[in-house]
Scaffold this active site. Structure first.
Site, PDB file in Angstrom:
ATOM      1  N   ARG A  44     -22.229 -20.486   5.680  1.00 36.63           N
ATOM      2  CA  ARG A  44     -21.443 -21.231   4.690  1.00 36.63           C
ATOM      3  C   ARG A  44     -22.246 -21.454   3.418  1.00 36.63           C
ATOM      4  NH1 ARG A  44     -24.360 -24.919   4.174  1.00 36.63           N
ATOM      5  NH2 ARG A  44     -23.120 -25.761   2.474  1.00 36.63           N
ATOM      6  N   GLY A  45     -21.582 -22.074   2.409  1.00 34.09           N
ATOM      7  CA  GLY A  45     -22.215 -22.282   1.104  1.00 34.09           C
ATOM      8  C   GLY A  45     -21.856 -21.090   0.224  1.00 34.09           C
ATOM      9  N   ALA A  46     -21.360 -21.374  -0.982  1.00 31.37           N
ATOM     10  CA  ALA A  46     -20.776 -20.308  -1.808  1.00 31.37           C
ATOM     11  C   ALA A  46     -21.707 -19.102  -2.027  1.00 31.37           C
ATOM     12  CB  ALA A  46     -20.292 -20.902  -3.135  1.00 31.37           C
ATOM     13  N   ARG A  87     -12.186 -17.161   3.891  1.00 25.75           N
ATOM     14  CA  ARG A  87     -12.125 -18.453   3.197  1.00 25.75           C
ATOM     15  C   ARG A  87     -11.760 -18.180   1.734  1.00 25.75           C
ATOM     16  NH1 ARG A  87     -17.015 -22.406   4.076  1.00 25.75           N
ATOM     17  NH2 ARG A  87     -15.361 -23.922   3.661  1.00 25.75           N
ATOM     18  N   GLN A 194     -22.078 -31.709   6.413  1.00 26.74           N
ATOM     19  CA  GLN A 194     -23.125 -30.806   5.902  1.00 26.74           C
ATOM     20  C   GLN A 194     -24.289 -31.597   5.314  1.00 26.74           C
ATOM     21  OE1 GLN A 194     -19.849 -30.416   5.438  1.00 26.74           O
ATOM     22  NE2 GLN A 194     -19.247 -28.305   5.101  1.00 26.74           N
ATOM     23  N   ASP A 235     -18.190 -24.243  -5.852  1.00 26.72           N
ATOM     24  CA  ASP A 235     -17.658 -23.056  -5.172  1.00 26.72           C
ATOM     25  C   ASP A 235     -16.891 -22.143  -6.125  1.00 26.72           C
ATOM     26  OD1 ASP A 235     -18.197 -24.923  -2.821  1.00 26.72           O
ATOM     27  OD2 ASP A 235     -17.692 -23.014  -1.867  1.00 26.72           O
ATOM     28  N   ASN A 245     -15.659 -28.029  -5.671  1.00 23.13           N
ATOM     29  CA  ASN A 245     -16.804 -28.188  -4.760  1.00 23.13           C
ATOM     30  C   ASN A 245     -16.332 -28.997  -3.555  1.00 23.13           C
ATOM     31  OD1 ASN A 245     -19.635 -27.762  -4.163  1.00 23.13           O
ATOM     32  ND2 ASN A 245     -19.908 -29.948  -4.459  1.00 23.13           N
ATOM     33  N   LYS A 246     -17.219 -29.185  -2.616  1.00 24.01           N
ATOM     34  CA  LYS A 246     -16.892 -29.875  -1.363  1.00 24.01           C
ATOM     35  C   LYS A 246     -16.108 -31.159  -1.609  1.00 24.01           C
ATOM     36  CE  LYS A 246     -17.440 -28.786   1.937  1.00 24.01           C
ATOM     37  NZ  LYS A 246     -16.304 -28.088   2.614  1.00 24.01           N
TER      38      LYS A 246
HETATM   39  O1  MRU Z   1     -17.457 -25.663   3.217  1.00 23.72           O
HETATM   40  P1  MRU Z   1     -18.847 -25.328   2.778  1.00 23.72           P
HETATM   41  O2  MRU Z   1     -19.900 -25.993   3.583  1.00 23.72           O
HETATM   42  O3  MRU Z   1     -19.065 -23.842   2.651  1.00 23.72           O
HETATM   43  O4  MRU Z   1     -18.923 -25.935   1.306  1.00 23.72           O
HETATM   44  C1  MRU Z   1     -20.090 -25.753   0.569  1.00 23.72           C
HETATM   45  C2  MRU Z   1     -20.109 -26.508  -0.700  1.00 23.72           C
HETATM   46  O5  MRU Z   1     -19.168 -27.127  -1.105  1.00 23.72           O
HETATM   47  C3  MRU Z   1     -21.340 -26.371  -1.533  1.00 23.72           C
HETATM   48  O6  MRU Z   1     -21.562 -27.521  -2.285  1.00 23.72           O
HETATM   49  C4  MRU Z   1     -21.164 -25.191  -2.498  1.00 23.72           C
HETATM   50  O7  MRU Z   1     -20.758 -24.038  -1.812  1.00 23.72           O
HETATM   51  C5  MRU Z   1     -22.408 -24.887  -3.242  1.00 23.72           C
HETATM   52  S1  MRU Z   1     -23.640 -24.166  -2.175  1.00 23.72           S
HETATM   53  C6  MRU Z   1     -24.996 -23.820  -3.152  1.00 23.72           C
END
Ligand code: MRU
Length: 344
Positions: A44-46, A87, A194, A235, A245-246
């Site tokens: 996970r994470g963009a 996703r 997270q 994201d 973002n999250k």
């Molecule tokens: O659902 P996730 O855990 O993939 O969401 C991740 C986030 O929202 C992060 O803040 C974002 O991807 C930036 S990661 C450098």
């Protein structure tokens, strides 16, 4: 620790759902297993999703490199479909797939074997470029951090979420390593935690002074602990500066405004979506109700209730003090600064 790695014919990545208790790696040469790992947030994470997607294409086509070209290309298209249906919100995932598609477009006369080698080179470059982007985001961003700073961050933006030191996390780490007196408060980041599971684990590993707070403690923490700034990742960023973002990020941006402290987004240019004008055009992933109802290993709400579980929110650009990219620190009007950045 490498959060993801291409081996000879397979990828190896940390299963992030096992953290912080177990450091478990998954190795697979099967694109469906990777797609499932993306859906379930094992990966996970963009930025990491971008890297994983590029490697995923290699997994999907590597058994067809001696097949007729038509079959190879059809496996490529199938791999693109498998990964792009995992996703919807992180731009980096689609950006990486587009880069892989461009290799096919630009080398249409090559045979499958040669194409595979070029695609592999592209995937490895995406990974390596992300590492360098993180370094540069860290350098630009750390200049915005005061010598003594109390910071709030959200979700996880560190080495686990990228191919390098991270985005918002990388800024904090760079500032800390340059000798600044940093202490960080990490939101737990409901519903999948997270912040609690991953970011606190990464802060602890780096030795950065850090404190876990519940998401709903943020306003009180800003007020009573005299927080200087908030920094998060993204994201997908629209051309007017609206940033997805999250879930919970938007709340923080509103709190930053009320308390008159800066609210920073840190993200590589691969997160910028030059095809959309505003955040209204960003598709926000909605996830299963079970993530909310069975949050802590047991059922925490009645059965058969209605649950709204968006994985992301969009922070409107007027609440963002600056967007820190690997190409510099962007300020309003973002329409201009983002346009200049994507053209570089
Ligand atoms: O659902 P996730 O855990 O993939 O969401 C991740 C986030 O929202 C992060 O803040 C974002 O991807 C930036 S990661 C450098």
């Amino acid at each position: 620790m490498k959060s993801i790695e291409w081996l000879t014919n397979s990828i190896r990545f940390v299963d992030q759902t096992e953290l912080p208790l177990n450091e478990v790696f998954i190795e697979t040469s099967n694109i469906s297993i990777l797609a499932d790992a993306i859906r379930t947030l094992k990966v996970r994470g963009a930025p990491l999703l971008g890297i994983a997607s590029a490697y995923g294409i290699l997994l999907g086509i590597q058994n067809e490199i001696h097949a007729p070209k038509e079959k190879f290309l059809s496996a490529f298209e199938n791999a693109i479909n498998v990964i792009s249906s995992t996703r919807p919100t992180a731009k980096n995932l689609f950006w990486a797939l587009e880069r892989m598609r461009n290799i096919i477009r630009l080398n249409s006369n090559d045979d499958p074997n040669t194409l595979f080698d070029k695609l592999k080179y592209e995937a490895l470059s995406i990974h390596e470029e992300d590492r360098i982007m993180c370094e540069n985001i860290g350098k630009y961003g750390s200049e915005l951090i005061p010598n003594v700073a109390k910071i709030i961050t959200h979700c996880n933006t560190g080495a686990l979420a990228t191919g390098g030191i991270g985005t918002a996390f990388g800024v904090i780490l760079t500032a800390y390593n340059s000798g600044k007196d940093i202490s960080v408060y990490a939101d737990e980041t409901r519903p999948l935690l997270q912040g609690a599971r991953l970011t606190m684990w990464e802060f602890q590993k780096e030795g950065i002074p850090s404190t876990l707070i519940t998401d709903n403690a943020a306003a009180w923490t800003i007020k009573t602990k005299k927080i200087n700034l908030i920094i998060v990742g993204a994201d997908r960023i629209a051309m007017n500066g609206d940033a997805a973002n999250k879930i919970g990020t938007y709340n923080l941006a509103i709190l930053a405004k009320e308390h008159n402290i800066p609210f920073y987004i840190a993200a590589p240019s691969s997160t910028i979506d030059s095809s959309i004008y505003s955040g209204e055009q960003i598709q926000i992933e909605e996830r299963d109700s079970s993530e909310v109802v069975n949050g802590f290993g047991k059922q925490i709400a009645p059965s058969n209730i209605s649950v709204f579980n968006p994985a992301f929110d969009v922070t409107p650009h007027h609440l963002i003090s600056a967007i820190i990219t690997e190409r510099g620190v962007l300020r309003a009007p973002f329409l201009d600064s983002l346009a200049r950045t994507v053209k570089q």
